[in-house]
Design a protein around this motif. Structure first.
Motif, short mmCIF file in Angstrom:
data_model
loop_
_atom_site.label_atom_id
_atom_site.label_comp_id
_atom_site.label_asym_id
_atom_site.label_seq_id
_atom_site.Cartn_x
_atom_site.Cartn_y
_atom_site.Cartn_z
N ASP A 76 0.84 -1.20 0.00
CA ASP A 76 0.00 0.00 0.00
C ASP A 76 0.87 1.25 0.00
N GLU A 77 1.10 1.81 -1.16
CA GLU A 77 1.97 2.99 -1.30
C GLU A 77 3.27 2.82 -0.55
N SER A 78 3.89 1.67 -0.71
CA SER A 78 5.01 1.32 0.15
C SER A 78 6.29 2.06 -0.17
N THR A 79 6.31 2.83 -1.26
CA THR A 79 7.52 3.58 -1.53
C THR A 79 7.29 5.08 -1.39
N SER A 80 6.07 5.47 -1.02
CA SER A 80 5.78 6.91 -1.07
C SER A 80 6.51 7.68 0.03
N ALA A 81 7.00 6.98 1.06
CA ALA A 81 7.72 7.71 2.11
C ALA A 81 9.23 7.59 1.94
N LEU A 82 9.67 7.07 0.78
CA LEU A 82 11.10 6.78 0.63
C LEU A 82 11.78 7.68 -0.40
N ASP A 83 13.09 7.77 -0.29
CA ASP A 83 13.87 8.55 -1.26
C ASP A 83 13.94 7.78 -2.59
N PRO A 84 14.33 8.47 -3.68
CA PRO A 84 14.31 7.84 -5.00
C PRO A 84 15.16 6.56 -5.08
N ILE A 85 16.30 6.55 -4.41
CA ILE A 85 17.17 5.38 -4.53
C ILE A 85 16.55 4.17 -3.84
N SER A 86 16.00 4.40 -2.62
CA SER A 86 15.33 3.30 -1.92
C SER A 86 14.12 2.84 -2.72
N THR A 87 13.41 3.80 -3.33
CA THR A 87 12.24 3.46 -4.13
C THR A 87 12.65 2.55 -5.28
N GLN A 88 13.74 2.92 -5.94
CA GLN A 88 14.19 2.12 -7.08
C GLN A 88 14.56 0.72 -6.64
N LYS A 89 15.23 0.61 -5.48
CA LYS A 89 15.61 -0.71 -4.97
C LYS A 89 14.37 -1.57 -4.74
N ILE A 90 13.34 -0.95 -4.18
CA ILE A 90 12.15 -1.74 -3.89
C ILE A 90 11.41 -2.11 -5.16
N GLU A 91 11.41 -1.21 -6.13
CA GLU A 91 10.79 -1.55 -7.42
C GLU A 91 11.49 -2.74 -8.07
N GLU A 92 12.83 -2.69 -8.05
CA GLU A 92 13.59 -3.81 -8.63
C GLU A 92 13.26 -5.10 -7.89
N LEU A 93 13.16 -4.96 -6.59
CA LEU A 93 12.85 -6.11 -5.75
C LEU A 93 11.49 -6.71 -6.12
N MET A 94 10.50 -5.83 -6.34
CA MET A 94 9.16 -6.33 -6.66
C MET A 94 9.19 -7.15 -7.95
N VAL A 95 9.91 -6.61 -8.92
CA VAL A 95 9.98 -7.32 -10.20
C VAL A 95 10.66 -8.68 -10.01
N GLU A 96 11.71 -8.68 -9.19
CA GLU A 96 12.43 -9.92 -8.90
C GLU A 96 11.52 -10.94 -8.19
N LEU A 97 10.73 -10.40 -7.26
CA LEU A 97 9.94 -11.28 -6.39
C LEU A 97 8.78 -11.95 -7.12
N LYS A 98 8.34 -11.38 -8.21
CA LYS A 98 7.12 -11.94 -8.82
C LYS A 98 7.35 -13.33 -9.40
N LYS A 99 8.62 -13.75 -9.49
CA LYS A 99 8.87 -15.14 -9.84
C LYS A 99 8.25 -16.07 -8.81
N GLU A 100 8.28 -15.60 -7.56
CA GLU A 100 7.81 -16.50 -6.49
C GLU A 100 6.45 -16.12 -5.91
N VAL A 101 6.12 -14.85 -5.92
CA VAL A 101 4.85 -14.45 -5.33
C VAL A 101 4.05 -13.59 -6.30
N THR A 102 2.80 -13.42 -5.96
CA THR A 102 1.92 -12.56 -6.72
C THR A 102 1.84 -11.23 -5.96
N ILE A 103 1.86 -10.13 -6.71
CA ILE A 103 1.93 -8.83 -6.04
C ILE A 103 0.76 -7.94 -6.45
N VAL A 104 0.15 -7.31 -5.45
CA VAL A 104 -0.85 -6.27 -5.71
C VAL A 104 -0.31 -5.01 -5.05
#
Ligand SMILES: Nc1ncnc2c1ncn2[C@@H]1O[C@H](COP(=O)(O)OP(=O)(O)OP(=O)(O)O)[C@@H](O)[C@H]1O
Ligand SMILES: [Mg+2]
Lengths: 281, 250
Positions: free
Chosen positions: B171-199
């Motif tokens: 739920d808006e999990s990157t809206s409180a973060l700086d751009p670099i942390s946001t990018q890390k989490i975005e990359e992570l989400m893409v990586e994670l979808k191999k194993e989990v489903t993401i909303v």
């Protein structure tokens, strides 16, 4: 502009009065503390903690060992009764019962109960735990002290738990934690420092109480690890020795008063310091 | 394949109806983003998936949400096991007041994993999955509050991953973060979808366009439009969708 003048004068007058009253209060407090300090330091020695009272004619040979032990036992028992009930009660108000009207009522009643004079609580416990059994007893004293700390602990626990953000609980619920695990593992962990401080301040509140004990556990010369009869009490001893005609008893009362004052002061300072540190960190 | 389907879902906060007949598929091993103007019901829908609304009195669901053909809105669902199948990451990081290790082990201990080696192994695995291991491996015993905001958010993701959920709700999990942390989490989400489903709920249109496979636009409690992200952003069916994704609305 002219109407400002009288307002300023009234303001100045009230401020002067308020300051004077505060100064007077502080002045009296310092006189008392100074007196306790002067007379207490003069009379204190290790025997106070190591011996029991000597007859009034044997100057300087006695102590209040039993009274210290008895007071300690009473306070400890009161804490053992009052702290769990108070913490669980406060937990109910802030967690399980937070939407209930009854919780709001208990909370307000607790606030009122904090300011009930302790002698009233003593008389109440006398009626239910001394009179029916026909003798002063330590259980009654401990219960009286527990009743005094109960509302303090209930309210601090409630306040401290309410300060834990809901988001934290939700995060734990979202991990699949049942409510009791959320309270135990998350809420208590966050609020522990505050609750502990509240307990310290509550104990400071009863450490110097005399009136509720006078009616309940009364006093005794010898300490036994047994609460079914009268229990030696430091504060009641101070009360009795201070009013006695014997000089060495009076000075023993001063020494004991000094120790109690230091203890209460110490608990209060530790408690407030803990609050300050937490507010900062 | 659809891991979840939302079917004619109505949701009420007491008398206030916040979701109106929402129909939506959630595809397995994909990222579905929920977008829409403030107050349109994104958070409300997300919190239906793990039944967070049950924590508060007066909330009511109507309709059906299936997870692998099981209706998770039915009364006899065990919420505790449901919530271990769907993890949730909130807007603000929510580290628990304990060490980094204990944070990650929290869900495992809830599920009675006691063996020390097993715990350590799964904590390490989760931290590696969340791309946090290298940063915290020497301070597993330190209080989690000492981590940076971005690290805390990845800690929360690792904590969620440790119990091997099927779905993670953001739920808006990157809206409180700086751009670099946001990018890390975005990359992570893409990586994670191999194993989990993401909303993922987001207000950031670029983010939705960058990371998600499917996008759902909500408006006033209703689902306006749903489709694969590319077509939502390039040739939306509704005029409103076009205005919203291009930033001219909301
Ligand atoms: N606890 C609540 N009680 C009553 N109404 C609520 C509650 N939470 C949200 N609402 C209402 O439900 C509607 C949807 O809210 P929701 O939080 O789902 O919006 P959102 O799309 O997540 O918005 P935002 O982008 O601002 O987070 C709003 O009208 C809101 O006022
Ligand atoms: Mg929201």
């Amino acid at each position: 502009m002219r109407h400002l003048k009288p307002r300023k004068a009234v303001n100045a007058l009230i401020m002067t009065l308020a300051t004077l009253c505060a100064a007077l209060g502080l002045f009296l407090l310092f006189i008392i503390l100074f007196d306790v300090l002067r007379n207490g330091l003069k009379a204190i020695d290790w025997n106070l903690f190591l011996r029991d009272p000597a007859p009034p004619t044997m100057a300087g040979a006695g102590g209040l060992k039993s009274a210290f032990l008895g007071q300690g036992l009473l306070t400890l028992t009161a804490a053992l009764i009052g702290v769990p009930i108070g913490v669980l009660g406060g937990t109910y108000l802030a967690e399980y019962g937070r939407h209930k009207k009854i919780s709001r009522a208990i909370s307000i009643l607790s606030d009122i109960a904090v300011s009930i004079p302790s002698i009233v609580i003593g008389a109440f416990v006398y009626a239910i735990l001394v009179n029916p059994f026909g003798s002063y007893n330590g259980w009654a004293g401990a219960v009286a002290l527990a009743v005094i700390i109960l509302p303090i602990i209930i309210r601090t626990t409630e306040d401290m738990i309410n300060m834990v953000p809901w988001a934290l609980r939700e995060a734990a619920f979202a991990m699949g934690a049942p409510y009791h695990r959320v309270i135990w593992g998350i809420v208590y962990r966050s609020a522990a420092g505050g609750i502990f401080t509240g307990v310290l301040l509550a104990i400071a509140r009863i450490a110097g109480e005399t009136a509720p004990l006078l009616f309940t556990s009364f006093n005794s010369n010898f300490f036994r690890l047994n609460l079914s009869g009268p229990v030696p009490s430091l504060t009641v001893s101070i009360y009795q020795y201070a009013a006695s005609p014997y000089e060495n008893w009076v000075s023993m009362a001063w020494a004991a008063a000094f120790v109690v004052t230091c203890f209460v002061l110490f608990l209060n300072i530790v408690g407030r310091l803990a609050i300050k540190l937490r507010v900062k960190g | 394949m659809d891991l979840m389907t939302v079917d004619k879902l109505n949701f009420f906060y007491g008398r206030h109806q916040a979701l109106k007949s929402v129909n939506l598929p959630i595809r397995k091993n994909a990222i579905t983003s929920l977008i829409g103007p403030s107050g349109c019901g994104k958070t409300t829908l997300l919190r239906c998936f793990n039944r967070m609304h049950d924590l508060y009195p007066g909330n009511r669901y109507e309709g059906r949400i299936s997870l692998r053909d099981q209706n998770i809105l039915s009364g006899d669902i065990d919420l505790i096991s449901l919530r271990s199948r769907l993890g949730m990451v909130f807007q603000k990081p929510t580290p628990f007041p304990m060490s980094v290790f204990d944070n990650i082990a929290y869900g495992l201990r809830l599920r009675k994993v006691k063996n020390k080696n097993a715990l350590a192994e799964r904590v390490e695995k989760a931290l590696k999955q969340a791309a946090l291991w290298d940063e915290v491996k020497d301070r597993l015993g330190d209080n989690a509050a000492g981590l940076s905001g971005g690290q805390q958010q990845r800690l929360v993701i690792a904590r969620t991953l440790a119990v091997e959920p099927e779905v993670i709700l953001f739920d808006e999990s990157t809206s409180a973060l700086d751009p670099i942390s946001t990018q890390k989490i975005e990359e992570l989400m893409v990586e994670l979808k191999k194993e989990v489903t993401i909303v993922a709920v987001t207000h950031n249109m670029q983010q939705a366009a960058r990371v998600s496979d499917y996008t759902a636009l909500m408006y006033l409690g209703e689902l306006m439009e749903y489709g694969d992200t590319k077509s939502i952003f390039t040739r939306p069916k509704h005029k409103m969708t076009e205005e919203y994704v291009s930033g001219r609305f909301g």
